[in-house]
Structure formats: structure tokens, C-alpha cells
Design an enzyme around this catalytic site. Sequence first.
Site, PDB file in Angstrom:
ATOM      1  N   THR A 107      24.325  31.241  51.893  1.00 32.71           N
ATOM      2  CA  THR A 107      25.452  30.712  52.671  1.00 32.71           C
ATOM      3  C   THR A 107      26.284  29.736  51.851  1.00 32.71           C
ATOM      4  N   GLY A 146      17.918  25.466  52.728  1.00 32.36           N
ATOM      5  CA  GLY A 146      16.857  24.489  52.927  1.00 32.36           C
ATOM      6  C   GLY A 146      16.209  24.121  51.606  1.00 32.36           C
ATOM      7  N   GLU A 389      19.603  32.659  59.908  1.00 31.32           N
ATOM      8  CA  GLU A 389      19.251  34.065  59.696  1.00 31.32           C
ATOM      9  C   GLU A 389      20.192  34.986  60.457  1.00 31.32           C
TER      10      GLU A 389
HETATM   11  C1  LIG Z   1       2.076  33.024  54.724  1.00 30.78           C
HETATM   12  C2  LIG Z   1       2.333  31.553  54.781  1.00 30.78           C
HETATM   13  C3  LIG Z   1       3.774  31.327  55.006  1.00 30.78           C
HETATM   14  C4  LIG Z   1       4.024  29.974  55.597  1.00 30.78           C
HETATM   15  C5  LIG Z   1       5.376  29.984  56.282  1.00 30.78           C
HETATM   16  C6  LIG Z   1       5.878  28.607  56.506  1.00 30.78           C
HETATM   17  C7  LIG Z   1       7.122  28.662  57.324  1.00 30.78           C
HETATM   18  C8  LIG Z   1       6.862  29.280  58.657  1.00 30.78           C
HETATM   19  C9  LIG Z   1       7.815  30.392  58.976  1.00 30.78           C
HETATM   20  C10 LIG Z   1       9.144  29.815  59.361  1.00 30.78           C
HETATM   21  C11 LIG Z   1       9.899  30.851  60.110  1.00 30.78           C
HETATM   22  C12 LIG Z   1      11.132  31.076  59.885  1.00 30.78           C
HETATM   23  C13 LIG Z   1      11.864  30.310  58.852  1.00 30.78           C
HETATM   24  C14 LIG Z   1      13.268  30.139  59.319  1.00 30.78           C
HETATM   25  C15 LIG Z   1      14.044  29.424  58.281  1.00 30.78           C
HETATM   26  C16 LIG Z   1      15.447  29.896  58.376  1.00 30.78           C
HETATM   27  C17 LIG Z   1      16.330  29.102  57.454  1.00 30.78           C
HETATM   28  C18 LIG Z   1      17.660  29.785  57.399  1.00 30.78           C
HETATM   29  C19 LIG Z   1      17.916  30.720  56.447  1.00 30.78           C
HETATM   30  C20 LIG Z   1      19.188  31.422  56.472  1.00 30.78           C
HETATM   31  O1  LIG Z   1      19.971  31.280  57.368  1.00 30.78           O
HETATM   32  S1  LIG Z   1      19.433  32.483  55.166  1.00 30.78           S
HETATM   33  C21 LIG Z   1      21.053  33.126  55.415  1.00 30.78           C
HETATM   34  C22 LIG Z   1      21.113  34.063  56.594  1.00 30.78           C
HETATM   35  N1  LIG Z   1      22.382  34.697  56.636  1.00 30.78           N
HETATM   36  C23 LIG Z   1      22.621  35.783  57.359  1.00 30.78           C
HETATM   37  O2  LIG Z   1      21.800  36.254  58.114  1.00 30.78           O
HETATM   38  C24 LIG Z   1      23.969  36.380  57.178  1.00 30.78           C
HETATM   39  C25 LIG Z   1      24.360  37.246  58.360  1.00 30.78           C
HETATM   40  N2  LIG Z   1      25.277  38.277  57.929  1.00 30.78           N
HETATM   41  C26 LIG Z   1      24.790  39.508  57.581  1.00 30.78           C
HETATM   42  O3  LIG Z   1      23.615  39.794  57.613  1.00 30.78           O
HETATM   43  C27 LIG Z   1      25.811  40.528  57.171  1.00 30.78           C
HETATM   44  O4  LIG Z   1      26.978  39.924  56.727  1.00 30.78           O
HETATM   45  C28 LIG Z   1      26.203  41.457  58.326  1.00 30.78           C
HETATM   46  C29 LIG Z   1      24.987  42.228  58.755  1.00 30.78           C
HETATM   47  C30 LIG Z   1      26.747  40.657  59.468  1.00 30.78           C
HETATM   48  C31 LIG Z   1      27.294  42.398  57.861  1.00 30.78           C
HETATM   49  O5  LIG Z   1      26.755  43.111  56.771  1.00 30.78           O
HETATM   50  P1  LIG Z   1      27.771  43.832  55.789  1.00 30.78           P
HETATM   51  O6  LIG Z   1      26.985  44.498  54.721  1.00 30.78           O
HETATM   52  O7  LIG Z   1      28.799  42.856  55.389  1.00 30.78           O
HETATM   53  O8  LIG Z   1      28.529  44.928  56.648  1.00 30.78           O
HETATM   54  P2  LIG Z   1      27.993  45.981  57.676  1.00 30.78           P
HETATM   55  O9  LIG Z   1      28.933  47.134  57.564  1.00 30.78           O
HETATM   56  O10 LIG Z   1      27.802  45.346  59.006  1.00 30.78           O
HETATM   57  O11 LIG Z   1      26.566  46.461  57.130  1.00 30.78           O
HETATM   58  C32 LIG Z   1      26.553  47.404  56.052  1.00 30.78           C
HETATM   59  C33 LIG Z   1      25.299  48.210  56.221  1.00 30.78           C
HETATM   60  O12 LIG Z   1      24.186  47.358  55.941  1.00 30.78           O
HETATM   61  C34 LIG Z   1      23.275  47.386  57.007  1.00 30.78           C
HETATM   62  N3  LIG Z   1      22.650  46.094  57.076  1.00 30.78           N
HETATM   63  C35 LIG Z   1      23.260  44.920  57.277  1.00 30.78           C
HETATM   64  N4  LIG Z   1      22.340  43.933  57.249  1.00 30.78           N
HETATM   65  C36 LIG Z   1      21.145  44.506  57.003  1.00 30.78           C
HETATM   66  C37 LIG Z   1      19.800  44.011  56.855  1.00 30.78           C
HETATM   67  N5  LIG Z   1      19.526  42.702  56.965  1.00 30.78           N
HETATM   68  N6  LIG Z   1      18.818  44.875  56.587  1.00 30.78           N
HETATM   69  C38 LIG Z   1      19.103  46.194  56.482  1.00 30.78           C
HETATM   70  N7  LIG Z   1      20.330  46.753  56.623  1.00 30.78           N
HETATM   71  C39 LIG Z   1      21.333  45.890  56.871  1.00 30.78           C
HETATM   72  C40 LIG Z   1      24.125  47.695  58.215  1.00 30.78           C
HETATM   73  O13 LIG Z   1      23.338  48.230  59.249  1.00 30.78           O
HETATM   74  C41 LIG Z   1      25.070  48.712  57.622  1.00 30.78           C
HETATM   75  O14 LIG Z   1      24.355  49.902  57.487  1.00 30.78           O
HETATM   76  P3  LIG Z   1      25.102  51.298  57.815  1.00 30.78           P
HETATM   77  O15 LIG Z   1      26.270  51.352  56.882  1.00 30.78           O
HETATM   78  O16 LIG Z   1      25.527  51.182  59.244  1.00 30.78           O
HETATM   79  O17 LIG Z   1      24.040  52.320  57.596  1.00 30.78           O
HETATM   80  C1  LIG Z   2      19.319  24.542  60.115  1.00 33.51           C
HETATM   81  C2  LIG Z   2      19.959  25.596  59.244  1.00 33.51           C
HETATM   82  C3  LIG Z   2      19.290  26.045  58.124  1.00 33.51           C
HETATM   83  C4  LIG Z   2      19.896  27.000  57.291  1.00 33.51           C
HETATM   84  N1  LIG Z   2      19.236  27.411  56.152  1.00 33.51           N
HETATM   85  C5  LIG Z   2      19.849  28.298  55.335  1.00 33.51           C
HETATM   86  C6  LIG Z   2      19.206  28.709  54.119  1.00 33.51           C
HETATM   87  O1  LIG Z   2      18.087  28.281  53.817  1.00 33.51           O
HETATM   88  N2  LIG Z   2      19.855  29.571  53.291  1.00 33.51           N
HETATM   89  C7  LIG Z   2      21.096  30.069  53.601  1.00 33.51           C
HETATM   90  O2  LIG Z   2      21.641  30.845  52.820  1.00 33.51           O
HETATM   91  N3  LIG Z   2      21.724  29.720  54.766  1.00 33.51           N
HETATM   92  C8  LIG Z   2      21.122  28.845  55.620  1.00 33.51           C
HETATM   93  N4  LIG Z   2      21.744  28.481  56.793  1.00 33.51           N
HETATM   94  C9  LIG Z   2      23.083  28.995  57.096  1.00 33.51           C
HETATM   95  C10 LIG Z   2      23.061  30.072  58.178  1.00 33.51           C
HETATM   96  O3  LIG Z   2      22.526  31.249  57.681  1.00 33.51           O
HETATM   97  C11 LIG Z   2      24.495  30.305  58.666  1.00 33.51           C
HETATM   98  O4  LIG Z   2      24.924  29.125  59.303  1.00 33.51           O
HETATM   99  C12 LIG Z   2      24.533  31.474  59.638  1.00 33.51           C
HETATM  100  O5  LIG Z   2      24.378  32.679  58.929  1.00 33.51           O
HETATM  101  C13 LIG Z   2      25.857  31.520  60.422  1.00 33.51           C
HETATM  102  O6  LIG Z   2      26.948  31.636  59.552  1.00 33.51           O
HETATM  103  P1  LIG Z   2      28.132  30.558  59.643  1.00 33.51           P
HETATM  104  O7  LIG Z   2      27.557  29.215  59.658  1.00 33.51           O
HETATM  105  O8  LIG Z   2      29.120  30.912  58.605  1.00 33.51           O
HETATM  106  O9  LIG Z   2      28.804  30.801  61.061  1.00 33.51           O
HETATM  107  P2  LIG Z   2      30.129  31.688  61.361  1.00 33.51           P
HETATM  108  O10 LIG Z   2      29.869  33.107  61.022  1.00 33.51           O
HETATM  109  O11 LIG Z   2      31.303  31.018  60.753  1.00 33.51           O
HETATM  110  O12 LIG Z   2      30.144  31.556  62.944  1.00 33.51           O
HETATM  111  C14 LIG Z   2      31.151  30.814  63.623  1.00 33.51           C
HETATM  112  C15 LIG Z   2      31.520  31.591  64.880  1.00 33.51           C
HETATM  113  O13 LIG Z   2      32.179  32.805  64.489  1.00 33.51           O
HETATM  114  C16 LIG Z   2      31.598  33.905  65.145  1.00 33.51           C
HETATM  115  N5  LIG Z   2      31.670  35.097  64.293  1.00 33.51           N
HETATM  116  C17 LIG Z   2      31.538  35.132  62.957  1.00 33.51           C
HETATM  117  N6  LIG Z   2      31.624  36.386  62.499  1.00 33.51           N
HETATM  118  C18 LIG Z   2      31.839  37.174  63.583  1.00 33.51           C
HETATM  119  C19 LIG Z   2      32.014  38.575  63.774  1.00 33.51           C
HETATM  120  N7  LIG Z   2      31.992  39.426  62.742  1.00 33.51           N
HETATM  121  N8  LIG Z   2      32.184  39.029  65.038  1.00 33.51           N
HETATM  122  C20 LIG Z   2      32.176  38.159  66.081  1.00 33.51           C
HETATM  123  N9  LIG Z   2      32.040  36.837  65.973  1.00 33.51           N
HETATM  124  C21 LIG Z   2      31.866  36.342  64.728  1.00 33.51           C
HETATM  125  C22 LIG Z   2      30.149  33.503  65.366  1.00 33.51           C
HETATM  126  O14 LIG Z   2      29.586  34.230  66.460  1.00 33.51           O
HETATM  127  C23 LIG Z   2      30.289  32.016  65.680  1.00 33.51           C
HETATM  128  O15 LIG Z   2      30.518  31.852  67.073  1.00 33.51           O
HETATM  129  C24 LIG Z   2      21.172  27.527  57.618  1.00 33.51           C
HETATM  130  C25 LIG Z   2      21.835  27.074  58.770  1.00 33.51           C
HETATM  131  C26 LIG Z   2      21.230  26.117  59.584  1.00 33.51           C
HETATM  132  C27 LIG Z   2      21.956  25.634  60.815  1.00 33.51           C
END
Ligand SMILES: CCCCCCCCCC/C=C\CCCCC/C=C/C(=O)SCCNC(=O)CCNC(=O)[C@H](O)C(C)(C)COP(=O)(O)OP(=O)(O)OC[C@H]1O[C@@H](n2cnc3c(N)ncnc32)[C@H](O)[C@@H]1OP(=O)(O)O
Ligand SMILES: Cc1cc2nc3c(=O)[nH]c(=O)nc-3n(C[C@H](O)[C@H](O)[C@H](O)COP(=O)(O)OP(=O)(O)OC[C@H]3O[C@@H](n4cnc5c(N)ncnc54)[C@H](O)[C@@H]3O)c2cc1C
Length: 632
Positions: A107, A146, A389
Site C-alpha cells: 500500500t 505493519g 487485506e
Molecule cells: C504459524 C504462526 C503464525 C503466527 C501468526 C501471528 C499473527 C496472527 C495472524 C494475524 C491475522 C491476520 C493478520 C492481519 C494483518 C493485516 C495487515 C494488513 C495487511 C494489508 O492490508 S496488505 C495490503 C492488502 N491490500 C489489498 O488487499 C489490496 C486490494 N486490492 C486488490 O486486491 C486488487 O487491486 C483488486 C482485487 C481489487 C483488483 O485487482 P486487479 O488485478 O487490479 O484487477 P481485477 O481485474 O479485479 O483482477 C484481475 C484478475 O485477478 C484476480 N485476482 C485479483 N485478486 C486476486 C487474489 N488475491 N488472488 C487471486 N486472484 C486475484 C481477479 O479475480 C481477476 O481474475 P480474472 O481476470 O477475473 O480471472
Molecule cells: C491497521 C492497518 C494495517 C495495514 N497494514 C498493511 C500492511 O501491512 N501492508 C500493506 O501493504 N497495507 C497495509 N494496510 C493498508 C490496507 O491494505 C489498505 O488501507 C486497504 O487495502 C484499503 O485501501 P485504501 O486505504 O487505499 O482505501 P481506498 O481504496 O482508497 O478506499 C476508500 C474508499 O473508496 C472505496 N473504493 C475504492 N476502490 C473502489 C472500487 N473499485 N469500487 C468501489 N469502491 C471503491 C472503498 O470502498 C472505500 O470506501 C493496512 C491498513 C490498516 C488500516
Amino acid sequence: MQKTFKNEKILFAEPLFQCDGLAGFTRSELYENAIHRTLRINQLKKEHNWTQEDFDIAIRCLNYEVGFVIHLSMFIPAIERLATDDQKAKWLPLAESYRILGTYAQTELGHGTNLMALETTATFDPRTDEFVLRTPQLSSMKWWPGSLGKTATHAIVLAQLIIGNKNYGMNPFMVQLRSLEDHMPLPGIIVGDIGAKLGANSNDNGFLILNDVRIPRENMLARNSKVTKDGRYIQTSTNKANYATMVLVRLSIIRWAEDTIKNGSLIAIRYSAVRRQSSLQAGGPEMQVLDYQTQQYKIFPSLAASYALFFTYEAMMKEYEIAYAQIMRGNNQLLGQIHGQLSGLKAFASDLVTYELEMCRRSCGGHGYLKASVVGETLLHTLPLVTVEGDNTVMYLQCARYLLKQIAKALAGQDVDEPTSYLKKDILSYTCPVQKGEHCTNPNYLLKIYTQRAHSAIASVARQLQFDLESGKDQSSAFNNNLVSLVQAAKAHCQLCLMKNFVESVSALERTCSENLASVLRQLCLYFGLHGIVTASGEFLESEAIGLQQLEWIKAEELKSLAAIRPNAVALVDAFDLHDQTVMSALGRYDGNAYQHLFEAAKREPMNQTQVPPAYYKYLRDLIKGQPLAKL
Ligand SMILES: CCCCCCCCCC/C=C\CCCCC/C=C/C(=O)SCCNC(=O)CCNC(=O)[C@H](O)C(C)(C)COP(=O)(O)OP(=O)(O)OC[C@H]1O[C@@H](n2cnc3c(N)ncnc32)[C@H](O)[C@@H]1OP(=O)(O)O
Ligand SMILES: Cc1cc2nc3c(=O)[nH]c(=O)nc-3n(C[C@H](O)[C@H](O)[C@H](O)COP(=O)(O)OP(=O)(O)OC[C@H]3O[C@@H](n4cnc5c(N)ncnc54)[C@H](O)[C@@H]3O)c2cc1C
């Protein structure tokens, strides 16, 4: 529910893991305490030969209030999923022994959802056989990862791969951020913490600016694609495989949601059992608030959700393991299914628990507003799950996109995936299973209602999209015109999944458990189904899965269910087998002495360590004595 942690006594014998003291900690103290905890759990694991599962359960027992969460839940899994065998051999031992500390840096300040638009670049320099990493502008800096702020020595940086003047899309790169000698940021690296958050402040979420940072070519994690020495890009698997880590974490979030709603429902139900307030008969004894129908209506959904999410997590873990095993063998057939399922269920689970946790908090009256009740803290700690996520709306839309593909296959007479097999049925062949009141006491009948409602929602939005396209709208306008219905269809499918997993899990348990237990679980499953229909009655009526008569029966049966669950409510939360130190709440202790524990917590309040507050000498004394106040 959760496997009883046989090592609980060892863990909670140590003050480090006793949670009462966390209140009043500064961010730095919370941060250090979290690191200390994880490293101490690691030592206990070695000293007592704990398994990895024991380690995982210990972290859950501490409500994830530990350090290195991203290192453990994303950095290491990303190496396992995105690295070649040689790269794994190099990086995994270092990561698993904490010789390097990692984060998952995807991100950016300007983009989180839209991965295609990420601005960080990794440009291949064939002269030096290196990648040059750059965050070209303010919005490009990595923001949120994180452990990035003060801890991580390395990051898996997701960046646009540039070779020559061609962009090959987002790829993963291992980047060292800090010196392993003195922890100082390396040249070209500007890194820090993004500041205090609503909760989870032990975690140093950070920012990262990359100013032409050079890394060797072999630092591109190359399981799914690689760059040769002469600059050729070779893709060995679908680009989607680079998304694999996010799929795993979405599964973990379902379990995180289950863990938090168990805490919330346990606190609310135990406290409601000891809290007496008002009476129904004038002059009669005060009632346990748990006996008020409205109190049951407020908190039994969280109890049912605890069990529903437990069964769904168990089912999805099995589904994920099958899919992941195939994907790691290069067979991506189940990738779309597992992505579609986990996107939707992560969103549904986190939406459900954040809503129900607030209901649990409200049900505790004024004491629910005290940190010592912990329900509010738990909610603050859980709120990020609707965003991390993948923002929930975006995740529902990914699930809906999967469902549209599945219904198109079904209508074309092709095979569909097991989770959407109901779409093969002729939508016009449904008949309402509930023809008389008692049918509402059968979860299997309710399951048919959920199935019809989900099928109807998906078919309806598919038809509307088709209509919009045929009436001349372009693809993106047609989509944007139907986003709300797409989200609704995804939610309907996810709610069907939870109900199906609940019904199937209880019927499987019936074959081995006592009839008493089976009847209690059946009752809870029935309640979960009834309540879900009542809270979304408009959609169920719209789908014609039920009519007004059925809704009337269902509402009546739901209220009857509350009374049926009441006698077992406390036992059902005791069955979570959560240690007081895990629940941490003065209101939810096993001994039920809520008032005593509240008062003990108040006495520990730092402000109470002196009788006369410093403000007295600065302001109050002269005020009270009528002395003129000095200029402030
Ligand atoms: C064993 C001991 C371990 C101890 C563990 C300790 C910890 C305990 C566990 C804790 C539990 C949880 C931890 C939580 C911590 C979280 C911290 C936060 C981390 C983050 O946030 S990381 C960043 C996350 N960001 C996102 O999720 C971004 C979201 N956006 C997207 O995923 C993509 O932009 C999209 C899906 C919205 C759009 O994708 P894009 O490619 O741009 O376009 P599309 O046309 O939509 O997709 C293209 C094709 O790709 C397929 N697709 C998309 N995503 C996925 C995927 N994830 N996997 C597989 N396929 C995917 C999609 O379906 C399309 O396919 P198609 O063309 O239709 O066939
Ligand atoms: C506590 C915390 C821990 C995190 N840890 C990590 C990490 O370890 N690594 C990492 O990489 N990221 C991390 N993140 C970031 C996190 O993955 C992003 O915040 C999350 O993916 C949402 O993206 P954004 O913040 O850009 O929100 P945006 O996408 O900007 O969302 C803003 C608004 O726009 C809307 N929106 C956006 N796109 C669309 C669409 N296509 N259609 C309709 N509505 C839409 C959403 O629904 C939302 O209401 C963390 C975030 C938090 C809060």
C-alpha cells in the site's frame, strides 16, 4: 471451540502476559511490550517444545497483542509463496530465526486498493544487473505496512517492474531497509512511523520513501515471474499468483474475527447474567438483565456468530489448503474460487463482528464505556479488519465478480465450482419450503430459503447488467450502475455460506456428540438462520423465497428461540474455554465478580496513585479559596 491451550498456565503465569497492566501504556511501551511478548513466547516454545500451532494459539490467547504480526503473518508466508526454492533457502531461515525482520510493503499513500496504479517502480539496470527502486512522488511512498516504522530490516516491496520502457506490472522485491549492524536506515531509505491510530498502537505501521535504492536482480521474488540477465521478462505463472499472500491473510482474518466476537459475546453474556437492574413486577426483585428479551435480542446474535464463524473458518481452511496445495504445484484451477470465496467471507465476517461487538458493548450499559470492560478496546482493535487485506466493499465486488462468472457458466450449461453449485438450479423451480409454522424450526428448511435468496440476488444483478449493456451502456458504466446490487449479491452468497457451514457442521457433530449438546447446537443454528432472515427480510421477500406469512412465522420463531437459548447462554460462552487473561475484561471474568474487578481496575488507574492531583496546586486551590488566579 478453540483447542484448549494446554500451555495456558505456563503463559499466564508470567506477568508479561498478564494484561491488566496494559492500560496507560504509552505507544513506545506498548510497542516494546509487544516485541518482548513475541520473543518470550518463542523462548517458551523452545523451553517446552511447543508446536507451531501452540505458538499460534498463544498469540491468539493474547488477542494478537504481540509484535512481528506482519513478519509472521505476511512476510514469511510471502516468501513461501512468491520466492523460488533457492530464494526460500536463503531468506526463510533468516526470517524464521528473526535474523531479518520483515514487512509486506504494498500500500502507498495514494493507492491501497488499486494495485494496478501503484507508483513505486523497480527499473532493471542491465549494466549492473540490478533493480533500481524508486517512489517517484509523495503519493508513491509506501504507507501503512505493519512493522515498517521502527522494526523491519527488510521489506517485500510490491513495485511496477520496468524493463527498458515497458511496464510488466506489480512484482515482489526483497529490499533491505536497515543495517543489520546498527538498525540505521540504509542509503536512499527514508522510513518512519505513520503516527497513532484508533487502536493496535503497539504496531509501528510505517512509511517508506525509496530514493534510487539498488538491489541485485536475484532479489526479485521469482516463483511466478523473473528477469533474465539480459533483461528478458519470463512469466512462469499467472500474475494473480503474486496475490497469493493476500488470500491467506483474508483466511486468517476470518479466524481473527471469530476470536474477537467470542470475546465480545462472552463478556456481554457473562455480565448480563450477573447484572441485575429493574424488575417487571412492581416491587419485585431486580431481574438479571439477561432475562430481558431485548437484551437477548441484542447479544445472542454475537453468540450465534461466534459459532457460525468457527464452523466457516474450519470449512474455509480445508478449502484453502486444497487450493493452495494445487497452486503450489502450478495448478491454478482453484485460484479464482478461493479468491472469490475468501474475498467475500473476509468482508462478511469483519462486517458482522464489528457490528455485533458494538451491540455487545452497548449491552453493558455505562460500564461498557470503560476500558476495563475491554469490549470497546476489542472493537477498536477489530475495526481495521473491515479495511486491511482489502477494503470490504472492494472485496465484496471481487466476490460478486466471481459469482457473475459462475452464474454465466451455469446458464451456459457448464460446470460450476462447488460453493456455487446452487446456481445450476433453474431459478424458476424454487418452491418455498416453509409451508407451515413448524417448518421454521428446521435449519435445513431455512437453508433452502437462504439458497433461493442468494441465487435470486445473483441472477437479478446479472440480468440488470445484461440489460444495461444491451441498452448501450459501456462495461464500466453498467458495472458502476449496479455496484450496490453486486455487493448485495455477494453478501447474500456469504450469508448462505455461513448458514450452510453451520448446518452441515452441526449435522456432522450430531453423529458423535451427546443429544443434549446436539440439541443446543441445533437451537443456536436455527436461531442464527432465523435472525439472519429477519434482519434482511426485505431481500428475502424480494427474492420470493418467503412471503409475509412465512416472515410472520419466522419472526415469531426467532423470539421463541431467544428464550430457548437463554438457559444455555452462559454455558455456550464458557465452552469457548477462554482464560480470564485472554478475555481481560472486568465484566467478563469467570468468577462473575464484575463489580469487584471494576473497582480493582479503578484502583490501578494511574490518576488514583495520588489523592490530590497536581492540577489542585496549579489551579484549584486558589479557585476554591477565592484567591485571584494568576494570568494563565
Ligand atoms: C504459524 C504462526 C503464525 C503466527 C501468526 C501471528 C499473527 C496472527 C495472524 C494475524 C491475522 C491476520 C493478520 C492481519 C494483518 C493485516 C495487515 C494488513 C495487511 C494489508 O492490508 S496488505 C495490503 C492488502 N491490500 C489489498 O488487499 C489490496 C486490494 N486490492 C486488490 O486486491 C486488487 O487491486 C483488486 C482485487 C481489487 C483488483 O485487482 P486487479 O488485478 O487490479 O484487477 P481485477 O481485474 O479485479 O483482477 C484481475 C484478475 O485477478 C484476480 N485476482 C485479483 N485478486 C486476486 C487474489 N488475491 N488472488 C487471486 N486472484 C486475484 C481477479 O479475480 C481477476 O481474475 P480474472 O481476470 O477475473 O480471472
Ligand atoms: C491497521 C492497518 C494495517 C495495514 N497494514 C498493511 C500492511 O501491512 N501492508 C500493506 O501493504 N497495507 C497495509 N494496510 C493498508 C490496507 O491494505 C489498505 O488501507 C486497504 O487495502 C484499503 O485501501 P485504501 O486505504 O487505499 O482505501 P481506498 O481504496 O482508497 O478506499 C476508500 C474508499 O473508496 C472505496 N473504493 C475504492 N476502490 C473502489 C472500487 N473499485 N469500487 C468501489 N469502491 C471503491 C472503498 O470502498 C472505500 O470506501 C493496512 C491498513 C490498516 C488500516
